[in-house]
Structure formats: C-alpha cells, structure tokens
Design a protein around this motif. Structure first.
Motif, PDB file in Angstrom:
ATOM      1  N   TYR A  43      63.914  65.715  -7.717  1.00 20.91           N
ATOM      2  CA  TYR A  43      64.230  66.677  -7.075  1.00 20.91           C
ATOM      3  C   TYR A  43      63.523  67.150  -5.664  1.00 20.91           C
ATOM      4  O   TYR A  43      64.358  67.535  -4.605  1.00 20.91           O
ATOM      5  N   GLU A  44      62.493  66.858  -5.432  1.00 22.63           N
ATOM      6  CA  GLU A  44      61.890  67.174  -3.980  1.00 22.63           C
ATOM      7  C   GLU A  44      62.878  65.864  -3.093  1.00 22.63           C
ATOM      8  O   GLU A  44      62.757  66.450  -1.930  1.00 22.63           O
ATOM      9  N   SER A  45      62.911  64.896  -3.634  1.00 25.08           N
ATOM     10  CA  SER A  45      63.625  63.940  -2.571  1.00 25.08           C
ATOM     11  C   SER A  45      64.962  64.578  -2.041  1.00 25.08           C
ATOM     12  O   SER A  45      65.578  64.498  -1.048  1.00 25.08           O
ATOM     13  N   LEU A  46      65.654  65.372  -2.943  1.00 23.96           N
ATOM     14  CA  LEU A  46      66.897  65.935  -2.649  1.00 23.96           C
ATOM     15  C   LEU A  46      66.717  67.272  -2.005  1.00 23.96           C
ATOM     16  O   LEU A  46      67.339  67.451  -0.957  1.00 23.96           O
ATOM     17  N   SER A  47      65.655  67.781  -1.981  1.00 22.33           N
ATOM     18  CA  SER A  47      65.148  68.906  -1.058  1.00 22.33           C
ATOM     19  C   SER A  47      64.995  68.275   0.136  1.00 22.33           C
ATOM     20  O   SER A  47      65.331  69.107   1.359  1.00 22.33           O
ATOM     21  N   PHE A  48      64.186  67.117   0.350  1.00 20.73           N
ATOM     22  CA  PHE A  48      63.847  66.754   1.677  1.00 20.73           C
ATOM     23  C   PHE A  48      65.180  66.260   2.369  1.00 20.73           C
ATOM     24  O   PHE A  48      65.427  66.712   3.562  1.00 20.73           O
ATOM     25  N   ALA A  49      66.101  65.608   1.809  1.00 22.27           N
ATOM     26  CA  ALA A  49      67.432  65.218   2.148  1.00 22.27           C
ATOM     27  C   ALA A  49      68.133  66.344   2.742  1.00 22.27           C
ATOM     28  O   ALA A  49      68.852  66.430   3.835  1.00 22.27           O
ATOM     29  N   ARG A  50      68.156  67.622   2.037  1.00 18.39           N
ATOM     30  CA  ARG A  50      68.805  68.757   2.441  1.00 18.39           C
ATOM     31  C   ARG A  50      68.340  69.375   3.395  1.00 18.39           C
ATOM     32  O   ARG A  50      69.113  69.710   4.405  1.00 18.39           O
ATOM     33  N   GLU A  51      67.107  69.333   3.677  1.00 15.83           N
ATOM     34  CA  GLU A  51      66.390  69.892   4.787  1.00 15.83           C
ATOM     35  C   GLU A  51      66.559  69.022   5.903  1.00 15.83           C
ATOM     36  O   GLU A  51      67.023  69.606   7.194  1.00 15.83           O
ATOM     37  N   MET A  52      66.799  67.727   6.019  1.00  9.08           N
ATOM     38  CA  MET A  52      67.040  66.847   7.375  1.00  9.08           C
ATOM     39  C   MET A  52      68.452  67.295   7.477  1.00  9.08           C
ATOM     40  O   MET A  52      69.029  67.145   8.765  1.00  9.08           O
ATOM     41  N   ARG A  53      69.600  67.165   6.332  1.00  9.36           N
ATOM     42  CA  ARG A  53      70.912  67.577   6.757  1.00  9.36           C
ATOM     43  C   ARG A  53      71.194  68.560   7.453  1.00  9.36           C
ATOM     44  O   ARG A  53      71.850  68.788   8.484  1.00  9.36           O
ATOM     45  N   THR A  54      70.279  69.690   7.014  1.00  6.14           N
ATOM     46  CA  THR A  54      70.465  70.946   7.705  1.00  6.14           C
ATOM     47  C   THR A  54      69.905  71.045   9.297  1.00  6.14           C
ATOM     48  O   THR A  54      70.786  71.759  10.031  1.00  6.14           O
ATOM     49  N   ASN A  69      71.900  71.706  14.685  1.00  5.90           N
ATOM     50  CA  ASN A  69      71.654  71.508  16.246  1.00  5.90           C
ATOM     51  C   ASN A  69      72.818  70.526  16.650  1.00  5.90           C
ATOM     52  O   ASN A  69      73.032  69.434  15.851  1.00  5.90           O
ATOM     53  N   ASN A  70      72.708  70.711  17.784  1.00 10.92           N
ATOM     54  CA  ASN A  70      73.888  69.858  18.659  1.00 10.92           C
ATOM     55  C   ASN A  70      73.045  68.536  19.421  1.00 10.92           C
ATOM     56  O   ASN A  70      71.767  68.913  19.389  1.00 10.92           O
ATOM     57  N   LEU A  71      73.612  67.617  19.549  1.00 10.63           N
ATOM     58  CA  LEU A  71      73.124  66.495  20.322  1.00 10.63           C
ATOM     59  C   LEU A  71      72.911  66.544  21.728  1.00 10.63           C
ATOM     60  O   LEU A  71      74.023  67.172  22.211  1.00 10.63           O
ATOM     61  N   PRO A  72      71.780  66.336  22.470  1.00  7.46           N
ATOM     62  CA  PRO A  72      70.772  65.600  21.703  1.00  7.46           C
ATOM     63  C   PRO A  72      70.079  66.740  21.168  1.00  7.46           C
ATOM     64  O   PRO A  72      69.860  67.805  21.606  1.00  7.46           O
ATOM     65  N   LEU A  73      69.010  66.307  20.135  1.00  5.73           N
ATOM     66  CA  LEU A  73      68.234  67.125  19.262  1.00  5.73           C
ATOM     67  C   LEU A  73      67.047  67.638  20.230  1.00  5.73           C
ATOM     68  O   LEU A  73      66.376  66.857  20.977  1.00  5.73           O
ATOM     69  N   SER A  74      66.869  68.780  19.915  1.00  4.91           N
ATOM     70  CA  SER A  74      65.822  69.408  20.891  1.00  4.91           C
ATOM     71  C   SER A  74      64.451  69.008  20.128  1.00  4.91           C
ATOM     72  O   SER A  74      64.410  68.345  19.051  1.00  4.91           O
ATOM     73  N   ASP A  75      63.373  69.258  21.005  1.00  5.67           N
ATOM     74  CA  ASP A  75      61.927  68.909  20.391  1.00  5.67           C
ATOM     75  C   ASP A  75      61.700  69.638  19.037  1.00  5.67           C
ATOM     76  O   ASP A  75      61.167  68.744  18.109  1.00  5.67           O
ATOM     77  N   ALA A  76      61.979  70.769  18.729  1.00  2.00           N
ATOM     78  CA  ALA A  76      61.929  71.470  17.681  1.00  2.00           C
ATOM     79  C   ALA A  76      62.603  70.977  16.495  1.00  2.00           C
ATOM     80  O   ALA A  76      62.091  70.789  15.340  1.00  2.00           O
ATOM     81  N   ALA A  77      63.966  70.559  17.011  1.00  2.00           N
ATOM     82  CA  ALA A  77      64.746  69.981  15.753  1.00  2.00           C
ATOM     83  C   ALA A  77      63.813  68.382  15.430  1.00  2.00           C
ATOM     84  O   ALA A  77      64.196  68.244  14.169  1.00  2.00           O
ATOM     85  N   ARG A  78      63.817  67.882  16.359  1.00  3.59           N
ATOM     86  CA  ARG A  78      63.128  66.167  15.910  1.00  3.59           C
ATOM     87  C   ARG A  78      61.803  66.594  15.389  1.00  3.59           C
ATOM     88  O   ARG A  78      61.488  65.563  14.409  1.00  3.59           O
ATOM     89  N   SER A  79      60.958  67.591  15.362  1.00  6.48           N
ATOM     90  CA  SER A  79      59.987  67.916  15.014  1.00  6.48           C
ATOM     91  C   SER A  79      60.187  68.106  13.312  1.00  6.48           C
ATOM     92  O   SER A  79      59.514  67.523  12.505  1.00  6.48           O
ATOM     93  N   ALA A  80      61.012  69.086  13.202  1.00  6.40           N
ATOM     94  CA  ALA A  80      61.541  69.550  11.765  1.00  6.40           C
ATOM     95  C   ALA A  80      61.958  68.334  10.849  1.00  6.40           C
ATOM     96  O   ALA A  80      61.532  68.074   9.815  1.00  6.40           O
ATOM     97  N   PHE A  81      63.067  67.374  11.585  1.00  8.45           N
ATOM     98  CA  PHE A  81      63.341  66.429  10.883  1.00  8.45           C
ATOM     99  C   PHE A  81      62.368  65.389  10.491  1.00  8.45           C
ATOM    100  O   PHE A  81      62.467  64.865   9.421  1.00  8.45           O
ATOM    101  N   ASN A  82      61.715  65.101  11.517  1.00  4.08           N
ATOM    102  CA  ASN A  82      60.632  64.219  11.260  1.00  4.08           C
ATOM    103  C   ASN A  82      59.574  64.581  10.207  1.00  4.08           C
ATOM    104  O   ASN A  82      59.195  63.826   9.392  1.00  4.08           O
ATOM    105  N   LYS A  83      59.214  65.801  10.101  1.00  3.46           N
ATOM    106  CA  LYS A  83      58.413  66.432   9.197  1.00  3.46           C
ATOM    107  C   LYS A  83      58.953  66.241   7.758  1.00  3.46           C
ATOM    108  O   LYS A  83      58.133  65.674   6.817  1.00  3.46           O
TER     109      LYS A  83
END
Length: 356
Positions: free
Chosen positions: A44-55, A60-74
């Motif tokens: 369930y946590e993996s599904l939650s992480f994948a959902r957050e990265m897909r969100t 966000n549009n390309l190229p990703l902003s620094d905040a979007a990259r930071s959230a995705f990397n987290k």
C-alpha cells in the motif's frame, strides 16, 4: 482403571483439546494480523508513493521546476527504500534513470517527453507489481482463514465428540452401577440374602460389590442362626406346653391362634380345624366354651364345663404378654412403655378339689 483416574483422564483430554484449539486460534489470528501489516506497510505504501510521483508529473509541465523535481525525488527515495516484490527493484531503477534524464537541463523537450513517458511506464509497472502482490497476499490470507476454519472445526468436532462420549460413558460407569447397587440393597431389605452383585470392572465398584456380597453372606448366616435359635426356642416352649396337663391357649395381639396344646384341643373340641394363623373369634360363634374364655374379665375366674361325660370345674387364668415399645426410640433414650404382644389362657381342672 479407577473411576477417579477415568474422570481425570477425560477432563484432561477435553482441557488439552480446548487449549490446543485456543493456541491454534491465536496462531492464525497473529498470522492474519502480520499479513495485513505487510500488505499495508509494503504494497500500500508503494502504491501511495507511485500515486504521489504520478501526481507531480500530472500537475507540472515540462521541464519540471525545482520544487516538482524535489517532490518527485522525495517520493522516489521512499520507494527505493520499500522494494518488496520481485521485479519491483528493476522497475524502480528504470524510474530513477528516467527521472535523472528529466533533471538534465540541456536536453530537448522531445527527450524530456520521452523520459516522462518512460517514467509513467515504470510507475505503472511498480503499481501493477504491488497490486498483484496485494491480490496474491489477500488470497494467501483467505486460504489461511479457510485452513484455520477447517482445523478449528475439526478440533471443535473432536472436542464435542470427546465431551459427548465422556458424558455418556460417565453415566454408564457411575449411574448404572449405582442403580444395580440400589436394587441389591432393596433385595437385602426384603431379606433376599442370596442376592449378589458382580462387577467385571476393576474399579471402586468392584470393591463395593465385594463388600456387598460379604455383607449379604454374613446377614444370611446371621439370619439362619437366628432362625434356628428362634425355631429351637419355639419348639422347646411348645414341647413344654404340650406336656402340661392343663389346657393352654396362646393368642397373639391380633387374637390369632399361635398354639393350642392337646388338652385344650380336647376341652374345646377343636381337633378338626387347622388352628395356627386363624383368629380365635371366628370359632367362638359355634363354641360356647371358647366364647366364655374370650369374654371372661379378669383372672382366676371359674368355669363349669361338660367334659368326659360329666360336669367339671375349671379355673381360668389369663396372662397378657407385654414387650417394650421400641418404635421411634432414639439411641440416647430409655423407654419403659410397653405394648401387648398377645395373651395366654390356662384352664386348670379343679373338679377333684371341689368333689373333696
């Protein structure tokens, strides 16, 4: 086997069955609980992480902003620390590769779009692996529930059968011997001293039957000895009374004739009757002498009776027999009350003295 050991064994088996069923129940409950925790923690946590990265990619549009990259990397770091299924590591590594391309500043928009597409495919792969794992683990948990239900059902049936068998058998090896013993005591109370108990089991009732049979044998011997003594005493008394020249009539408290000697039979003309066990009043209607004897009041009364072709004078003596009244007598009481046990009538011929 002793009855107490049978009871202990029966209750021990029931207790062990219940304890075993309880232990299995706790085991399967803990197993299901651990399975649920694993599903919640890992998949369930993996599904939650994948959902957050897909969100992040959707919002966000390309190229990703620094905040979007930071959230995705987290979220990607969390996913990399939560790899539990086969193939999930490869998909996560591919996702890391695609994200690394997205972070490069000097790539074209088309390359970024291809990297985003690859990232979405890797996210879908991670989600599929975890969804399949959830289904598989849920099926395994359901199978465990079914197995637990079956095993606990079998143990419950065995416990029920053991308890039912124990309840039936305990009535068999306790109630039935008690009924037999009660019937035997009833036979003894009716003076059937030949009655015996036989228990084939080597338990307490075998000892009871041996004691019962010994008691019955002793009572039989005692009764025979007492009967012999009573018969002997009765024979002596009857012999003495028979050889007395006076007429003697012995009645019990119900006025039943116990003994009439030959002199009394001659005097009362009762030769042709079976006297013992019959009541004296039933003869007095046709026997004036007997009627006079029974209706006499007091002692030492005189009667004139035609006997041996002449009138004779007899002196009537009556003696009432008393015995102690022991009805409802307690052990610590002394009872001086008496009850009548019968009467003795003696007719003494005084004709010779009167002729003198």
């Amino acid at each position: 086997m002793k009855i107490k050991y049978k009871i202990r064994l029966g209750f021990s088996l029931i207790f062990i069955s219940i304890l075993f069923a309880g232990a299995l129940s706790i085991f399967f409950i803990n197993r299901l609980s651990e399975s649920s925790k694993v599903i919640l923690k890992n998949n369930y946590e993996s599904l939650s992480f994948a959902r957050e990265m897909r969100t992040v990619l959707d919002e966000n549009n390309l190229p990703l902003s620094d905040a979007a990259r930071s959230a995705f990397n987290k979220q990607l770091l969390k996913q990399e620390n939560n790899i539990t299924e086969n193939g999930e590591g490869d998909a996560t590594s591919a996702l890391r590769t695609a994200f690394s391309i997205l972070k490069l500043p000097a790539i074209s928009l088309a390359q970024q779009q291809n990297a985003e597409h690859d990232a979405r495919l890797d996210l879908r792969k991670v989600e599929e692996l975890n969804m399949q794992a959830i289904v598989r683990k849920t099926d395994a948990a359901q199978a465990s529930v079914n197995n637990a239900t079956l095993i606990l059902g079998i143990i419950g049936c065995v416990t029920f059968l053991a308890l039912f068998s124990f309840s039936v058998n305990i009535s068999g090896f306790i109630a039935e011997p008690l009924i037999t013993l009660t019937d035997g005591l009833g036979e003894i109370s009716r003076k059937n001293y030949n009655h015996r108990l036989y228990f084939s089991k080597s338990d307490e009732f075998a000892e009871v039957s041996a004691a019962f049979n010994n008691m019955a044998e002793n009572l039989k011997n005692l009764d025979q000895n007492n009967s012999s003594q009573i018969l002997a005493e009765q024979q002596r008394i009857e012999t003495i009374i028979e050889h007395v020249h006076d007429a003697v009539l012995v009645l019990n408290e119900k006025q039943e004739i116990l003994f009439v000697n030959t002199a009394a039979q001659d005097l009362l003309n009762l030769h042709d009757h079976k006297l013992k066990g019959k009541t004296a009043p039933q003869f007095q209607a046709n026997n004036n002498i007997l009627k006079s004897i029974l209706e006499s009041q007091g002692d030492n009364s005189s009667l004139k009776i035609a006997h041996a072709g002449k009138e004779s004078v007899f002196q009537l003596e009556s003696v009432e027999i008393f015995i102690p009244n022991i009805t409802n007598l307690k052990d610590d009481e002394i009872n001086i009350a008496r009850v009548s046990a019968g009467k003795i009538y003696v007719l003494r011929n005084l004709t010779e003295f009167h002729e003198i």
